[in-house]
Scaffold this motif. Sequence first.
Motif, PDB file in Angstrom:
ATOM      1  N   ASP A  24      16.922 -66.800  38.985  1.00  0.00           N
ATOM      2  CA  ASP A  24      16.886 -66.333  37.593  1.00  0.00           C
ATOM      3  C   ASP A  24      16.963 -67.477  36.589  1.00  0.00           C
ATOM      4  O   ASP A  24      17.255 -67.260  35.408  1.00  0.00           O
ATOM      5  CB  ASP A  24      18.028 -65.350  37.329  1.00  0.00           C
ATOM      6  N   LEU A  84      14.853 -67.168  33.340  1.00  0.00           N
ATOM      7  CA  LEU A  84      15.409 -66.124  32.479  1.00  0.00           C
ATOM      8  C   LEU A  84      16.653 -66.624  31.764  1.00  0.00           C
ATOM      9  O   LEU A  84      16.826 -66.410  30.550  1.00  0.00           O
ATOM     10  CB  LEU A  84      15.731 -64.891  33.319  1.00  0.00           C
ATOM     11  N   SER A  88      22.366 -67.181  42.169  1.00  0.00           N
ATOM     12  CA  SER A  88      21.086 -66.576  42.566  1.00  0.00           C
ATOM     13  C   SER A  88      20.153 -67.544  43.281  1.00  0.00           C
ATOM     14  O   SER A  88      18.991 -67.214  43.497  1.00  0.00           O
ATOM     15  CB  SER A  88      20.371 -66.017  41.329  1.00  0.00           C
ATOM     16  N   SER A 110      23.225 -70.693  37.753  1.00  0.00           N
ATOM     17  CA  SER A 110      22.102 -69.982  38.338  1.00  0.00           C
ATOM     18  C   SER A 110      21.955 -70.318  39.819  1.00  0.00           C
ATOM     19  O   SER A 110      21.685 -69.439  40.657  1.00  0.00           O
ATOM     20  CB  SER A 110      20.808 -70.336  37.597  1.00  0.00           C
TER      21      SER A 110
END
Length: 251
Positions: free
Chosen positions: A170, A173, A166, A162
């Motif tokens: 995220d 999630l 990103s 992650s």
Amino acid sequence: MVRQERALRTRRLILEAAASVFDEFGYEGATIGEVVSRAGVTRGAVYFHFASKRDLAQGVVEEQFAQDGVPERSCKLQEFVDTGMVVAHLMPRDPLLSAGARLSLGQDVFDDIGGGAIPGWIGRMEALLLAAGERGELLPHVVPADTAWLITAAWTGVQIQSQKLSGRADLELRVSGLFQHLMPSIAVPGVLGSLRMGPDRGAQVVAEVAAVRAAEEGAGGADDASGASGASGGGVGGEAPVGAQAGVGVG
């Protein structure tokens, strides 16, 4: 007491500054001078609390386990999920957690601080799984030590991926997806159906903890005011009434 409280505040200030430095520069790139600058303390104050950069890094790693995070649950598998989701929520927001992750996984420091936070998280998750097993929440084949190791490793991999893809935007999630994939392999059906594993679960638990803390601090303030009123208004021989002495906040 006043000196001790001041020392604890200074230590925390140093750790927070060190966390931001380690998170930004890594272990090798971090310097005591930069920590001194960001903390706004003297070099002597840093060395009073931490003998070396290694000790400072170890302090950052250990501090994450000293913080309030997840309330105790009657369902230990919910507490297990909540632990992972709260860390996912806080990781992009709390330099201590972020720096702890970098220090634990960085090749330049791994051997120096003995695996960083990883053994602590494995131990914490194993303890929750053992408690879940005692309550009949686990499927028969589950070995808590093995499952704790694997889920901690999977969580770590999700965090790294992650961050790379990103910037951790995220992370909640993805960690939610991890639990939704893995929990059916360890939880009995009756418990599995009740588990809350959504991406917003970490934020919900953090808000719950904050509300409880605020209520306790409010109760403590009211008790202090009551005690002061009793002491000035009616205690025999200058003593506060018994009820005022008994009223202390939980904290």
